[in-house]
Design an enzyme around this catalytic site. Sequence first.
Site, PDB file in Angstrom:
ATOM      1  N   TYR A  15     -10.322  -7.661   1.402  1.00  0.00           N
ATOM      2  CA  TYR A  15      -9.245  -6.721   1.087  1.00  0.00           C
ATOM      3  C   TYR A  15      -8.987  -5.853   2.315  1.00  0.00           C
ATOM      4  O   TYR A  15      -9.918  -5.333   2.925  1.00  0.00           O
ATOM      5  CB  TYR A  15      -9.654  -5.843  -0.094  1.00  0.00           C
ATOM      6  CG  TYR A  15      -8.621  -4.810  -0.496  1.00  0.00           C
ATOM      7  CD1 TYR A  15      -7.401  -5.196  -1.045  1.00  0.00           C
ATOM      8  CD2 TYR A  15      -8.871  -3.446  -0.327  1.00  0.00           C
ATOM      9  CE1 TYR A  15      -6.463  -4.248  -1.422  1.00  0.00           C
ATOM     10  CE2 TYR A  15      -7.938  -2.495  -0.711  1.00  0.00           C
ATOM     11  CZ  TYR A  15      -6.733  -2.900  -1.257  1.00  0.00           C
ATOM     12  OH  TYR A  15      -5.807  -1.956  -1.628  1.00  0.00           O
TER      13      TYR A  15
ATOM     14  N   ASP B  25     -12.301  -5.255  10.131  1.00  0.00           N
ATOM     15  CA  ASP B  25     -11.888  -4.212   9.208  1.00  0.00           C
ATOM     16  C   ASP B  25     -13.160  -3.532   8.712  1.00  0.00           C
ATOM     17  O   ASP B  25     -13.830  -4.019   7.806  1.00  0.00           O
ATOM     18  CB  ASP B  25     -11.077  -4.798   8.051  1.00  0.00           C
ATOM     19  CG  ASP B  25     -10.605  -3.718   7.090  1.00  0.00           C
ATOM     20  OD1 ASP B  25     -10.993  -2.546   7.277  1.00  0.00           O
ATOM     21  OD2 ASP B  25      -9.856  -4.050   6.146  1.00  0.00           O
TER      22      ASP B  25
ATOM     23  N   LYS C 195     -12.105   5.560   4.798  1.00  0.00           N
ATOM     24  CA  LYS C 195     -13.182   6.015   3.909  1.00  0.00           C
ATOM     25  C   LYS C 195     -14.083   7.104   4.548  1.00  0.00           C
ATOM     26  O   LYS C 195     -13.658   8.240   4.625  1.00  0.00           O
ATOM     27  CB  LYS C 195     -13.951   4.820   3.378  1.00  0.00           C
ATOM     28  CG  LYS C 195     -12.985   3.893   2.597  1.00  0.00           C
ATOM     29  CD  LYS C 195     -13.602   2.882   1.666  1.00  0.00           C
ATOM     30  CE  LYS C 195     -12.524   2.308   0.764  1.00  0.00           C
ATOM     31  NZ  LYS C 195     -12.194   0.909   1.006  1.00  0.00           N
TER      32      LYS C 195
HETATM   33  C1  LIG Z   1     -10.613   0.419   1.056  1.00  0.00           C
HETATM   34  C2  LIG Z   1     -10.322  -0.596   2.073  1.00  0.00           C
HETATM   35  C3  LIG Z   1      -9.072  -0.661   2.723  1.00  0.00           C
HETATM   36  C4  LIG Z   1      -7.904   0.195   2.309  1.00  0.00           C
HETATM   37  O1  LIG Z   1      -8.114   1.548   2.562  1.00  0.00           O
HETATM   38  P1  LIG Z   1      -7.227   2.622   1.761  1.00  0.00           P
HETATM   39  O2  LIG Z   1      -7.659   3.920   2.350  1.00  0.00           O
HETATM   40  O3  LIG Z   1      -7.574   2.458   0.328  1.00  0.00           O
HETATM   41  O4  LIG Z   1      -5.810   2.323   2.044  1.00  0.00           O
HETATM   42  C5  LIG Z   1      -8.912  -1.565   3.747  1.00  0.00           C
HETATM   43  N1  LIG Z   1      -9.911  -2.385   4.113  1.00  0.00           N
HETATM   44  C6  LIG Z   1     -11.115  -2.354   3.511  1.00  0.00           C
HETATM   45  C7  LIG Z   1     -12.190  -3.273   3.990  1.00  0.00           C
HETATM   46  C8  LIG Z   1     -11.354  -1.482   2.463  1.00  0.00           C
HETATM   47  O5  LIG Z   1     -12.532  -1.496   1.852  1.00  0.00           O
END
Ligand SMILES: *Cc1c(COP(=O)(O)O)cnc(C)c1O
Length: 430
Positions: A144, A239, A267
């Site tokens: 994701y 990511d 985060k």
């Molecule tokens: C949570 C998450 C996102 C998205 O971040 P948001 O602040 O919710 O837009 C993107 N990549 C990873 C791996 C994530 O866990």
Amino acid sequence: MNIKNSKNLFSQAKQFIPGGVNSPVRAFKAVGGDPLFIKSANGAYLYDEDDNAYIELINSWGPMILGHNHPDVREAVVKAIAGGTSFGAPTAREVEIAELICSMVPSIEKVRMVNSGTEATMSAIRVARGYTGRDKFIKFEGNYHGHGDSFLIAAGSGAMTMGTPNSPGVTTGTAMDTLLAPYNDLSAVKSLVEANKDEIAAIILEPVAGNMGCVLPAPGFLEGLRGLCDEEGIVLIFDEVMTGFRLSAGGAQELLGVKPDMTTLGKIIGGGMPVGAYGGRKEIMEYVSPDGPVYQAGTLSGNPMAMAAGFAMLKQLSEHPEVYSKLETTGGKLVEGIKDSLKKLNLSFTVNHLGSMYSLFFTDLKVKDLTTAQSCDTALFGKYFQAMLHRGVYLAPSQFESLFLSTALEEKEIAHVIEANEDSLKEILS
Ligand SMILES: *Cc1c(COP(=O)(O)O)cnc(C)c1O
């Protein structure tokens, strides 16, 4: 368990907010029941609107690595507020945090602050495309990367839980530039690269996946991608929105010893404020406007309160390596306890674990990619979730999420979670 106030709030919320929530997985659709409305949180505990207390194993989906309401972070925000909440002009705080991020994350030479992980990944892909002059990119099934159009193709997390991996509203044209490979399958990636010679701008992945549950990279997988990207002039993007500052002060890349060209962060980086960032090699980041031609902007990017919270958080993490040894110990004890219970109950469910991330999968298969993750008994997980909640343990309301531990968990909480886990398993399987 009395959750009357939460129930009332939820029915009110549904009148004015789609599904009653501002982010889909919060709605408990995958586990049944009504979501809890949270009034406050402190240390290792969440408190709902009916004054029930819960031990936190999700921690705002990662950010609260030091537990809720950490005094340093709170004080930094309070101090920043006194000076005004937004200027739309450069500030000293932005320089301070950028320098700190570059010093902590091995591969980041320059960094741009944004307001969410979604913004970070969308921007990173744009920059990679601008830098390489290529359109396509490869992502992995079950990973994701936020809710940007081009990532909502076999996406994990809520997109998977909701059963809409390909969201309406994403155009066919957009989807055509996103190529998909199974996680941990290097030869599938090689075939894609071969079939799309000189057309692939980037490979983006979660270096340790957390959005199909916790899934570790197979030995050699990250190194293989690194080698392939070098050979083919492809930008390798980690990511690390989830793993950054969590698996170590320098993220998964530091822990696993593989350097990407670009990194996306979110985060933890905001200490609970809405912050994301993307960064990487100087040569690539110099393509970002106003240095270069790739446009990316934000009215509230680098917001003073958000930067104050983020800096206070990162400073704690960079100056206190014992944070990571404690998380390691906590994760180890918890997972050991859970595995002991599984053995005792004669269950062969899979537990994936790294540092302060883990998932208990309701399947006997080894979980290494989306297909194996999907072999889980999600109905059983729903029962488990409710059984844990009734025992005062707050888990992510989906099988397809990693849990995130914090340093606020002490022996007492660890023991409680292990006991609740065993009792819950007994209850749902009897
Ligand atoms: C949570 C998450 C996102 C998205 O971040 P948001 O602040 O919710 O837009 C993107 N990549 C990873 C791996 C994530 O866990």
